[in-house]
Motif scaffolding. Structure first.
Motif, PDB file in Angstrom:
ATOM      1  N   GLY A  64       0.837  -1.208  -0.152  1.00 21.03           N
ATOM      2  CA  GLY A  64       0.042   0.037   0.022  1.00 21.03           C
ATOM      3  C   GLY A  64       0.880   1.091  -0.014  1.00 21.03           C
ATOM      4  N   PRO A  65       1.322   1.758  -1.003  1.00 19.26           N
ATOM      5  CA  PRO A  65       2.168   2.945  -1.192  1.00 19.26           C
ATOM      6  C   PRO A  65       1.309   4.240  -0.575  1.00 19.26           C
ATOM      7  CG  PRO A  65       1.880   1.785  -3.290  1.00 19.26           C
ATOM      8  CD  PRO A  65       0.986   1.364  -2.353  1.00 19.26           C
ATOM      9  N   GLY A  66       2.324   5.052  -0.186  1.00 19.15           N
ATOM     10  CA  GLY A  66       1.464   6.232   0.267  1.00 19.15           C
ATOM     11  C   GLY A  66       1.418   7.149  -1.050  1.00 19.15           C
ATOM     12  N   TYR A  67       1.723   8.561  -0.885  1.00 26.46           N
ATOM     13  CA  TYR A  67       1.808   9.228  -2.019  1.00 26.46           C
ATOM     14  C   TYR A  67       2.990   9.431  -2.551  1.00 26.46           C
ATOM     15  CZ  TYR A  67      -3.305  10.524  -1.416  1.00 26.46           C
ATOM     16  OH  TYR A  67      -4.652  10.238  -1.094  1.00 26.46           O
ATOM     17  N   ILE A  68       3.063   8.945  -3.772  1.00 27.77           N
ATOM     18  CA  ILE A  68       4.284   8.591  -4.430  1.00 27.77           C
ATOM     19  C   ILE A  68       4.450   9.418  -5.792  1.00 27.77           C
ATOM     20  CG2 ILE A  68       5.813   7.001  -5.548  1.00 27.77           C
ATOM     21  CD1 ILE A  68       4.938   6.247  -2.781  1.00 27.77           C
ATOM     22  N   GLU A  69       5.957   9.937  -6.024  1.00 27.26           N
ATOM     23  CA  GLU A  69       5.936  10.829  -7.123  1.00 27.26           C
ATOM     24  C   GLU A  69       5.950  10.170  -8.521  1.00 27.26           C
ATOM     25  OE1 GLU A  69       9.862  12.689  -6.064  1.00 27.26           O
ATOM     26  OE2 GLU A  69       8.737  14.219  -4.993  1.00 27.26           O
ATOM     27  N   THR A  70       4.771   9.972  -9.121  1.00 31.25           N
ATOM     28  CA  THR A  70       4.719   9.316 -10.383  1.00 31.25           C
ATOM     29  C   THR A  70       3.911  10.081 -11.430  1.00 31.25           C
ATOM     30  OG1 THR A  70       2.702   8.068 -10.114  1.00 31.25           O
ATOM     31  CG2 THR A  70       4.680   7.124  -9.200  1.00 31.25           C
ATOM     32  N   PRO A  71       3.771   9.546 -12.722  1.00 34.31           N
ATOM     33  CA  PRO A  71       2.860  10.463 -13.643  1.00 34.31           C
ATOM     34  C   PRO A  71       1.399  10.459 -12.863  1.00 34.31           C
ATOM     35  CG  PRO A  71       4.228   9.235 -14.743  1.00 34.31           C
ATOM     36  CD  PRO A  71       4.646   8.842 -13.500  1.00 34.31           C
ATOM     37  N   GLN A  72       0.978   9.258 -12.199  1.00 37.41           N
ATOM     38  CA  GLN A  72      -0.418   9.445 -11.761  1.00 37.41           C
ATOM     39  C   GLN A  72      -0.670  10.418 -10.716  1.00 37.41           C
ATOM     40  OE1 GLN A  72      -2.094   8.368  -8.685  1.00 37.41           O
ATOM     41  NE2 GLN A  72      -3.077   6.688  -8.940  1.00 37.41           N
ATOM     42  N   ASN A 101       7.249  14.039   6.051  1.00 37.45           N
ATOM     43  CA  ASN A 101       7.212  15.449   5.526  1.00 37.45           C
ATOM     44  C   ASN A 101       7.733  15.635   3.844  1.00 37.45           C
ATOM     45  OD1 ASN A 101       8.447  18.909   5.550  1.00 37.45           O
ATOM     46  ND2 ASN A 101       6.348  18.253   5.678  1.00 37.45           N
ATOM     47  N   ARG A 102       7.483  14.512   3.042  1.00 39.82           N
ATOM     48  CA  ARG A 102       8.021  14.504   1.572  1.00 39.82           C
ATOM     49  C   ARG A 102       7.248  13.541   1.001  1.00 39.82           C
ATOM     50  NH1 ARG A 102      10.635   9.808   0.168  1.00 39.82           N
ATOM     51  NH2 ARG A 102      11.788   8.478   1.611  1.00 39.82           N
ATOM     52  N   TRP A 103       6.883  13.667  -0.422  1.00 34.99           N
ATOM     53  CA  TRP A 103       6.198  12.779  -1.048  1.00 34.99           C
ATOM     54  C   TRP A 103       7.273  11.576  -1.170  1.00 34.99           C
ATOM     55  CZ3 TRP A 103       1.651  12.841  -4.373  1.00 34.99           C
ATOM     56  CH2 TRP A 103       0.977  14.058  -4.159  1.00 34.99           C
ATOM     57  N   GLY A 104       6.446  10.387  -1.323  1.00 42.35           N
ATOM     58  CA  GLY A 104       7.361   9.102  -1.650  1.00 42.35           C
ATOM     59  C   GLY A 104       7.908   9.031  -2.846  1.00 42.35           C
ATOM     60  N   LYS A 105       9.121   8.315  -3.073  1.00 46.28           N
ATOM     61  CA  LYS A 105       9.474   7.891  -4.533  1.00 46.28           C
ATOM     62  C   LYS A 105       9.192   6.545  -4.821  1.00 46.28           C
ATOM     63  CE  LYS A 105      13.169  11.569  -3.955  1.00 46.28           C
ATOM     64  NZ  LYS A 105      12.197  12.468  -4.678  1.00 46.28           N
TER      65      LYS A 105
END
Ligand code: NAP
Ligand code: GCO
Length: 261
Positions: A188-196, A218-222
């Protein structure tokens, strides 16, 4: 415990929708642990783009055009993978879409399209690989769930319904096929930096500030943040992990959120 349990040497992994984004990151990690990689995308141009990316990373992946919502195409693809690689040990149900539309404005067809890709397709792909895994006496199915497997928010009713269902499909596959030494787990990913999520990360977008306040890290996931968990869940090191969704979210689900200044 033997650290070789984390190795995927000799294993064949199929990651759906893995021309870029989370799917490609997971595929690269599984390759790094020794797995042979098969991936698909819905368009040849994206398969070709993905192949370039894998080649740049020194990975000899095989790419196939396949719409994961089409059972006939999926069944044919599983046959091709088995013929090309000699077997199929790991399935990662990664392909997914989202439509961010207020529910009272969403058409039933738009709702159905999200359910089709995000829930029906993982069923179709898992069903297609189960006979092979049952015959060989082992297998790993990893479903890419979401924060929306646990939480709702405005405009993502179809996506949350699909990802909530995917959590329960994960548990049901685990329940029904654990006796065959097949484990089904979720990430279950958190909020990840992707096109979506790109539309949510435009500079000054209120959602961007919101997510930073909701994430202890305090960051977006990668996508790379998901690589270690994926190798663990795909490997013999997690043979007794079954039906569990591993949230890789920087702590979002544990956190009430940063107090506004
Ligand atoms: P993405 O950048 O939108 O990539 C999704 C991939 O799925 C694309 O390669 C897409 O192919 C493919 N796909 C879509 N429909 C397909 C179909 N019918 N048949 C085959 N392939 C199809 O998404 P992402 O952010 O990497 O997310 C990957 C997975 O993680 C999704 O299941 C998503 O719900 C989940 N997730 C994402 C996040 C996040 O914050 N990014 C967090 C939690 C969970 P095309 O390029 O051809 O459209
Ligand atoms: C959204 C986002 C999320 C992420 C992910 C969170 O609009 O809320 O797209 O749904 O994609 O699923 O885990």
């Amino acid at each position: 415990m033997n650290m070789k349990d984390f190795s995927l040497e000799g294993k064949v992994a199929w990651i759906t929708g893995a021309s870029y984004g989370i799917g490609m990151a997971i595929a690269k990690a599984l390759a790094g642990a020794g797995a042979k990689i098969a991936f698909n995308d819905i368009k040849q141009e994206f398969v070709d783009k993905g192949l370039e990316g894998y080649k740049e990373a020194g990975i000899d992946a095989k790419g196939y055009v396949c719409d994961v919502t089409n059972e006939e195409q999926v069944t044919e693809l599983v046959g091709k993978i088995k013929a090309d690689f000699g077997g199929l040990d790991i399935l990662v149900n990664n392909a997914g879409i989202i439509k961010r539309i207020p529910m009272h404005e969403m058409t039933a067809e738009e709702f159905r399209q999200v359910i089709d890709v995000d829930l029906n397709a993982p069923f179709i792909c898992a069903k297609a690989v189960l006979p092979t895994m049952m015959e060989q006496g082992h297998g790993k199915i990893i479903n890419i769930c979401s924060m929306m497997s646990e939480l709702g928010r405005e405009t993502v009713s179809a996506y949350a319904a699909a990802k909530g269902g995917l959590k329960m499909l994960t548990r049901n596959i685990a329940s029904e096929y654990g006796m065959y030494n097949i484990q089904c787990k979720g990430i279950g990913p958190g909020y990840i930096e992707t096109p979506q999520t790109a539309p949510l990360r435009t500079p000054g977008h209120p959602f961007n500030e919101f997510i930073l306040a909701k994430t202890p890290a305090n960051r977006w996931g990668k996508p790379e943040d998901l690589q270690g968990p994926a190798v663990f869940l795909a490997s013999d090191a997690s043979n007794f992990v079954n039906g569990h969704v591993l949230y890789v979210d920087g702590g979002i689900l544990a956190y009430i959120g940063k107090q506004p200044k």
